[in-house]
Design an enzyme around this catalytic site. Structure first.
Site, PDB file in Angstrom:
ATOM      1  N   GLY A 107       6.107   2.173  -8.864  1.00 49.82           N
ATOM      2  CA  GLY A 107       5.728   3.449  -9.448  1.00 49.82           C
ATOM      3  C   GLY A 107       4.980   3.329 -10.756  1.00 49.82           C
ATOM      4  O   GLY A 107       4.671   4.349 -11.382  1.00 49.82           O
ATOM      5  N   HIS A 154       0.840  -1.209   0.000  1.00 47.28           N
ATOM      6  CA  HIS A 154       0.000   0.000   0.000  1.00 47.28           C
ATOM      7  C   HIS A 154       0.868   1.249   0.000  1.00 47.28           C
ATOM      8  O   HIS A 154       0.966   1.945  -0.996  1.00 47.28           O
ATOM      9  CB  HIS A 154      -0.940  -0.029   1.205  1.00 47.28           C
ATOM     10  N   ASP A 176       3.144   7.863  -7.515  1.00 47.33           N
ATOM     11  CA  ASP A 176       4.376   7.662  -6.753  1.00 47.33           C
ATOM     12  C   ASP A 176       5.631   7.860  -7.600  1.00 47.33           C
ATOM     13  O   ASP A 176       6.688   8.186  -7.060  1.00 47.33           O
ATOM     14  CB  ASP A 176       4.395   6.254  -6.152  1.00 47.33           C
ATOM     15  N   HIS A 186      -1.664   0.644 -11.601  1.00 43.97           N
ATOM     16  CA  HIS A 186      -2.563   0.955 -10.492  1.00 43.97           C
ATOM     17  C   HIS A 186      -3.737  -0.001 -10.536  1.00 43.97           C
ATOM     18  O   HIS A 186      -4.231  -0.336 -11.610  1.00 43.97           O
ATOM     19  CB  HIS A 186      -3.058   2.402 -10.581  1.00 43.97           C
TER      20      HIS A 186
END
EC number: 2.3.3.5
Length: 393
Positions: free
Chosen positions: A278, A242, A332, A281
């Site tokens: 990174g 997370h 991120d 998603h």
């Protein structure tokens, strides 16, 4: 016993000793993927258009035109503040930034190798232990404000402690972002850095029923207090699946070192079927709508902080990932190098995430409490059926 009844019982007994077949099992949604568990008026993620709104406003518009204080007010109250409301809100936030001697003593006693997220979690628990107020709606709004105001002080104290530096007191004459940067570094940095940091805080503030937010709502559903719910959320965010992705991004970029190494580094990772942090998603399938705003912020910081090397590594990795896998960056990816160029320790990236997400968490906690139902899902048992305890063991 003979006849049809005995035969039926024999079949039933045989079935009870075996696991249920696939057809007999309920439709299990591992990780609650695709399960809609409640309604919310706080934010909306639309995977089809890769969009995110807070209370109906596109997040990229909020990041471009609003302060973090305005967005916090919006998440908690449902509407953007008037000038008078913002002035009062900011006054209360600035008045709540200081920590007392007992908190300073607690932070000083924590081990030097203590995980920064453990520091934040412990500090929130302590705030809850010393808070005498009730848990009604009005009190919870004040508690949310206190946590929003004091978390930057705690994170800055801890980062400086790890560097062997004394804490810097909050500055009531500075806005939220400027004050935090001043407490960390002893000065207010370039406008590009302040702006980029504030935009990152807005972009990270809220994101629907993610793992930590849902953890906070589960705790709230038991009618526990707001500090316990936030502590649970912090524990969830500490997990590698997370939080921590922006930290991992920067560690990867440091490992790469030179833009000339980026392509081969990535190809080797993909050949070993390793996850590239990174990128991708669980919700967004065609790109994260927050990325363009944060990428521009990274570029501005890179310009004033001699960050071309990290910008070049970013470009190579993003292009190669898109070409090789079709997977695009998430928030991120630009935030990791942006925070690094701002001067933050990598270990402090996720506590900074907490500083932002405290606004979204507490908005969800208050929403859950307003129309509460105990969150108590079912499970499908897959172990032994009932057995007889042996006479000797």
């Amino acid at each position: 016993m003979t006849g049809p009844l005995a035969a039926a019982r024999s079949v039933a007994a045989t079935k009870s000793m075996t696991a249920p077949t696939v057809d007999e099992r309920p439709d299990i949604k591992k990780g609650l993927a695709g399960v809609v568990v409640d309604t919310t008026a706080i934010s909306k993620v639309v995977p089809q258009t890769n969009s995110l709104t807070y209370r109906g406003y596109p997040v990229q518009d909020l990041a471009a035109r609003c302060s973090f204080e305005q967005v916090a007010f919006l998440l908690w109250r449902g509407e953007l503040p008037t000038d008078a409301e913002l002035a009062l809100f900011s006054q209360r936030e600035r008045a709540s930034r200081r920590v007392d001697r007992s908190m300073l003593s607690l932070l000083a006693k924590l081990p030097d190798n203590c995980h920064p997220m453990d520091v934040v979690r412990t500090a929130i628990s302590y705030l809850g232990a010393e808070d005498p107020d009730e848990d009604d709606a009005a009190a919870n709004r004040a508690k949310a404000m206190r946590m929003m105001a004091v978390l930057p002080t705690i994170v800055a104290i801890d980062m400086r402690r790890r560097r062997g530096l004394p804490p810097i007191a909050p500055h009531s004459g500075l806005g939220y972002a400027q004050n935090f940067l001043h407490m960390c570094f002893g000065e207010v940095p370039e406008t590009a850095v302040v702006s980029a940091f504030e935009q990152s805080m807005i972009l990270y503030a809220e994101h629907g029923f993610n793992a930590s937010t849902f953890a906070a709502r589960v705790v709230t559903s038991t009618q526990s207090d707001i500090y316990s719910a936030v502590t649970g959320a912090i524990g969830a965010l500490k997990g590698r699946l997370h939080g921590g992705a922006n930290e991992a991004v920067m560690h990867d970029m440091i490992e790469i070192g030179d833009p000339a190494n980026a392509r081969e580094w990535l190809r080797a990772k993909l050949a070993r079927k390793e996850k590239i942090m990174g990128f991708g998603h669980r919700v967004y399938r065609h790109g994260d709508s927050r990325v363009p705003t944060m990428k521009r912020a990274l570029e501005r910081v890179g310009t004033v902080r001699d960050g071309q090397r990290w910008l070049d590594i970013y470009q190579v990795l993003a292009a190669e990932m898109a070409s090789a896998t079709g997977i695009l960056p998430n928030l991120d990816f630009p935030t990791g190098p942006a925070y690094y160029l701002m001067g933050f320790d990598i270990a402090s990236f996720t506590p900074i995430f907490v500083m932002s997400r405290i606004t979204g968490w507490t908005a969800h906690i208050m929403e859950q409490a307003t129309a509460n139902a105990l969150i108590r899902p079912l499970s499908a048992y897959c172990g032994h059926e009932q057995r007889v305890l042996p006479g000797t063991f």
